[in-house]
Design a protein around this motif. Structure first.
Motif, mmCIF file in Angstrom:
data_model
loop_
_atom_site.group_PDB
_atom_site.id
_atom_site.type_symbol
_atom_site.label_atom_id
_atom_site.label_comp_id
_atom_site.label_asym_id
_atom_site.label_seq_id
_atom_site.Cartn_x
_atom_site.Cartn_y
_atom_site.Cartn_z
ATOM 1 N N UNK A 1 46.390 -7.981 99.637
ATOM 2 C CA UNK A 1 45.144 -8.689 99.381
ATOM 3 C C UNK A 1 45.113 -9.261 97.976
ATOM 4 N N UNK A 2 44.104 -10.011 97.711
ATOM 5 C CA UNK A 2 43.884 -10.569 96.378
ATOM 6 C C UNK A 2 43.745 -9.420 95.369
ATOM 7 N N UNK B 1 31.813 -7.127 93.576
ATOM 8 C CA UNK B 1 30.897 -7.147 94.730
ATOM 9 C C UNK B 1 31.376 -6.056 95.673
ATOM 10 N N UNK B 2 30.688 -4.921 95.671
ATOM 11 C CA UNK B 2 31.176 -3.753 96.404
ATOM 12 C C UNK B 2 31.334 -4.026 97.894
ATOM 13 N N UNK B 3 30.400 -4.737 98.482
ATOM 14 C CA UNK B 3 30.474 -5.005 99.921
ATOM 15 C C UNK B 3 31.676 -5.885 100.237
ATOM 16 N N UNK B 4 31.875 -6.921 99.430
ATOM 17 C CA UNK B 4 33.022 -7.811 99.659
ATOM 18 C C UNK B 4 34.334 -7.076 99.430
ATOM 19 N N UNK C 1 34.905 -3.818 99.827
ATOM 20 C CA UNK C 1 35.154 -2.920 100.970
ATOM 21 C C UNK C 1 35.670 -3.690 102.173
ATOM 22 N N UNK C 2 35.103 -4.843 102.410
ATOM 23 C CA UNK C 2 35.541 -5.665 103.536
ATOM 24 C C UNK C 2 36.983 -6.129 103.339
ATOM 25 N N UNK C 3 37.311 -6.498 102.119
ATOM 26 C CA UNK C 3 38.665 -6.948 101.830
ATOM 27 C C UNK C 3 39.665 -5.807 102.022
ATOM 28 N N UNK C 4 39.347 -4.611 101.557
ATOM 29 C CA UNK C 4 40.255 -3.476 101.673
ATOM 30 C C UNK C 4 40.450 -3.056 103.126
#
Length: 834
Positions: free
Chosen positions: A21-22, A129-132, A134-137
């Motif tokens: 990921x990034x 951005x914690x939500x973003x 978590x989604x990325x991980x």
């Protein structure tokens, strides 16, 4: 029984793909990997623009999302297909696409596909951005299903202390007496640790590491795997301990030839935690890893076979994905599990285990023990480990008899054997097994460890000397001016740490006859050489390392005492007395300089072969080593200045002639940041068409036009008088040669005094707030030389941190004694080597 076919052995030049990921660090690792392997770097963004003529953003704006997604996947597939060999390929966000991941799974049948990930906290910091995040991980985890290797990218905390704007500071006395990097002054993060970790990982999965080390110097620690050494020890570290360890990583340094990581607990996020611990071991200890999954972890519920086998299979596969050097397989486990692991071991060596841990363990006299060894051999195991619990049912002679019967029953070649008895008190004796003996840190709690309860590497090695299996030897530093050498103190401290009763002395001598008298002694172990021997001894040596031959000088001399002519036999005869048949010469001056340059160079000054410029001051033996170090870093524009120009011309001619005659040693292409290929001009025969090493004749001359200002400078001139009559060099750099807009690194080899005229000059430049320069002082280089010499001479891993601490403390004591004597110092301390 046919051994399972290894399905993860790829062609050595197969392209390596990086996915993740990034924020995982793929671009940086890709560039490091391309430089290390001398490959072309291909990035997804660059390849998209190359094929479409537009950046990804411009294409999206012009053609819309649907067409962009289709085009993006098509470009991704073509990028993989068009670059199957000789590349490092860095994938961008396209690798999250299902169709792209299907292409990656197909590609992974023939090429390494490496999933790069790092601490989740770093991704959260990056995204803000914690939500973003978590989604990325969560999406990133899909990369495990389309890759066959995994690299945990530890955060590199090697940034020196101090704000970047502070430039650097050269101390008047050595700072940081604890030896934690005080010699390299503050500056930008250099990512040295990450570079070394990733290079080691690439060497493992490509299979080039040990082979390259052996060809260059067969006496180096890295050249001989632990199972082929005359003796070796495996430091046992349990995952349960590492999760809450009460010792610092530095305290485990040089405690074993390898580490056995035992998976004995299942913490949350088990896969990532294991990957992190493997990365930490590599980062801090730098030794091979044996990966072992315990059959019944303590504190965990017992699992039925239908649950246990899939879980253990996943854990064992993880070890293989992480590229560990050794995978430990219990051959008493389910047959399908055993064969699956052996089919997917890649370049990891398999250790086939037979553990007999309960009462009534199969005795060594039982014929089935030979059958078990034969089964492990037939399965293709590289090492066989047989361990049994005993009370009073197995005299020590039984194991010796088993080994004898094994040698009679099974012809060579056969896998090395690790075999020993243990009880509730630990191993019966460390000498039962010659290789991979289990050891622990002396201060570790024994509560959960029984196989190594009483054994440490120190105790095991000391026992070999007490029982006359190894011999106390005499080591030396020899030359005309060595009375104030710091080497004896460093080597003595290392001997004490390891449990070896050797001695190390400084002996002043200047004739080959006197040198020969000492070397022909049965107790001679080896010597570090200074002037006048480095070049003079070359014609008298039967065997020399590749590096010593290239440089034309030797600074480490070793006796050859093997019973056969095989180099391995000679290497394994270290620490044993006897008549020397001949001698081996090596050169560690260059590698010590190389280590210091790598540690100090900033990312913005990374070496570009066709552009980067290096400068060496001096024309003696150390100058030769410095030129070679710059070359090995990839620098192809090297300038040399010496007060006597004729000497500089001779040195430059030596290297230009050598490189012109060995085109294979001079890669003509190297990776660039944008994926293109940088090419140096070559002659028809493949040799360099232009000089690599050039001579500067006067300090008054302007820097040569057409060449970048130097970003790597190595000063090899003494700061004090060499012969007591001529004045010292008192060298300072012409300001016109210090105009690099990105600064650079200066390695000062002299340390008497520590603040030489050059160091004082660079301090003034720093105060003027010009581009940041980093200075590496002479003590840092001297410590590196002693560390490498210790490993060559003894075959043991060096306690690096300890030796660096001792070096600086010994220097401080020398300075204090001189201060007490009103500053009266030695008339002839060259201080530019040993």
């Amino acid at each position: 029984m046919a051994p399972p076919k290894n399905q993860l052995l790829f062609e050595p030049h197969a392209s390596i793909v990086l996915v993740g990921c990034r924020g995982a660090g793929k671009r940086t690792l890709g560039f490091m990997g391309a430089l290390h392997l001398r490959r072309r770097l291909v990035t997804e963004d660059q390849y998209f623009e190359k094929l479409t003529g537009l950046t990804r953003g411009d294409y999206l704006d012009r053609h819309g999302r649907d067409q962009f997604v289709r085009q993006d996947v098509d470009v991704f597939k073509r990028m993989l297909d068009d670059n199957r060999t000789g590349c490092i390929i860095e994938c961008g966000m396209s690798s999250f696409n299902d169709e792209a991941q299907a292409a990656l799974r197909d590609y992974a049948r023939t090429n390494p596909v490496v999933y790069v990930h790092r601490e989740s906290r770093k991704i959260f910091e990056l995204m803000d951005d914690d939500a973003a995040a978590r989604q990325l991980l969560e999406a990133d985890a899909s990369h495990r299903r389309c890759s066959n290797f995994e690299y945990y990218n530890l955060y590199d905390d090697s940034r020196p202390a101090g704000p970047p704007s502070a430039g650097w500071n050269v101390p008047g006395r050595p700072q940081d007496p604890d030896g934690h990097g005080g010699a390299v002054s503050p500056g930008p993060a250099n990512l040295l640790a990450a570079q070394q970790d990733f290079a080691r990982f690439l060497d493992i999965i490509t299979g080039r590491g040990a082979t390259k080390a052996w060809l260059e110097s067969p006496f180096s620690v890295a050249a001989i795997p632990p199972e082929f050494r005359s003796y070796s020890y495996a430091l046992r570290l349990r995952l349960s301990y590492l999760l809450s360890m009460d010792l610092e990583w530095a305290e485990f340094e040089a405690r074993g030839d390898c580490v056995e990581l035992i998976i004995d607990t299942w913490p949350p996020d088990l896969g990532n935690e294991i990957a992190r611990q493997v990365a930490l071991i590599r980062r801090h200890l730098g030794v091979p890893i044996i990966y072992h999954v315990e059959e019944d972890p303590r504190g965990e519920r017992r699992r039925p076979p239908e649950e246990k086998n899939p879980a253990d299979k996943e854990l064992l596969e993880l070890g293989l994905r992480l590229g560990v050097e050794y995978i430990s397989v219990d051959l008493q486990r389910d047959e399908s599990l055993v064969r699956h692991v052996l089919q997917h071991r890649g370049r990891s060596k398999a250790i086939g285990n037979y553990w007999y841990t309960g009462l009534g363990a199969l005795p060594w006299q039982d014929a089935r023990q030979v059958d078990h060894y034969e089964r492990a051999r037939a399965l293709g195991c590289d090492i066989v480990r047989m361990v049994r619990f005993c009370t009073n049912d197995s005299p020590a002679e039984c194991l010796d008899d088993f080994k004898r019967r094994l040698n009679e029953a099974i012809p060579d070649p056969k896998p090395p054997l690790v075999a020993y008895d243990f009880s509730v008190l630990g191993v019966r004796t460390p000498l039962q097994t010659r290789i991979l003996g289990p050891v622990k840190h002396p201060d570790m709690d024994n509560g959960r460890e029984h196989l190594a309860t009483v054994s440490t590497a120190y105790h095991s090695l000391e026992l070999q000397f007490r029982q006359f299996l190894l011999d106390p030897l005499k080591f030396y530093v020899m030359g005309s001016n060595v009375s104030y050498s710091l080497s004896p103190t460093m080597h003595a401290a290392a001997y004490d740490f390891c449990g070896m009763p050797h001695t190390f002395q400084a002996v002043g001598c200047s004739t080959l006859d006197r040198l020969q008298d000492l070397c022909l002694s049965d107790s001679f172990g080896g010597a570090s050489l200074t002037a006048p021997f480095k070049v003079a001894i070359m014609p008298h040596l039967k065997v020399k390392s590749h590096h010593a031959t290239a440089i034309g000088a030797v600074n480490v001399l070793l006796p050859l005492r093997g019973r056969t002519s095989a180099i391995l036999d000679h290497a394994n005869s270290r620490n044993k007395a006897g008549r020397a048949h001949d001698f081996f010469g090596d050169n560690t001056d260059w590698s010590s300089i190389l280590t210091c340059l790598r540690r100090a160079i900033s990312p913005r000054n990374h070496v570009q072969p066709s552009r980067t410029t290096g400068l060496v001051i001096g024309a003696g033996g150390m100058a030769r080593a410095a030129i070679y170090a710059l070359y090995q870093l990839g620098c192809r524009n090297i300038f040399l200045y010496n007060r006597t120009a004729a000497n500089a011309e001779a040195v430059a001619k030596h290297f230009n002639d050598y490189w012109a005659g060995t085109p294979s040693a001079c890669p003509t292409t190297a990776p660039t940041a944008n994926g293109s290929r940088s090419t140096s001009p070559t002659a028809a025969n493949g040799a360099p068409a232009r000089e690599i090493c050039r001579v500067l004749r006067s300090l008054d001359d302007p820097w040569p036009s057409g060449f970048q200002q130097p970003t790597m400078i190595v000063s090899c001139v003494p700061a004090t008088s060499v012969d007591g009559s001529n004045p010292p060099a008192e060298f300072e750099m012409p300001p016109g040669w210090l105009q690099s807009p990105t600064g650079g690194v200066v390695v000062e080899l002299a340390y008497e005094p520590l603040v030489t005229p050059l160091v004082a000059q660079m301090r003034s430049i720093a105060q003027a707030e010009l581009p940041a320069w980093t200075v590496v002082d002479g003590l840092e280089v001297v410590a590196e030389m002693a560390i490498e010499a210790f490993e060559l001479m003894t075959g043991r891993p060096a306690p690096r941190t300890l030796m660096k601490q001792v070096c600086r403390k010994a220097f401080e004591r020398q300075q204090e004694r001189r201060d007490l004597n009103n500053g009266a110092g030695p008339e002839a301390a060259t201080s530019t080597g040993w």
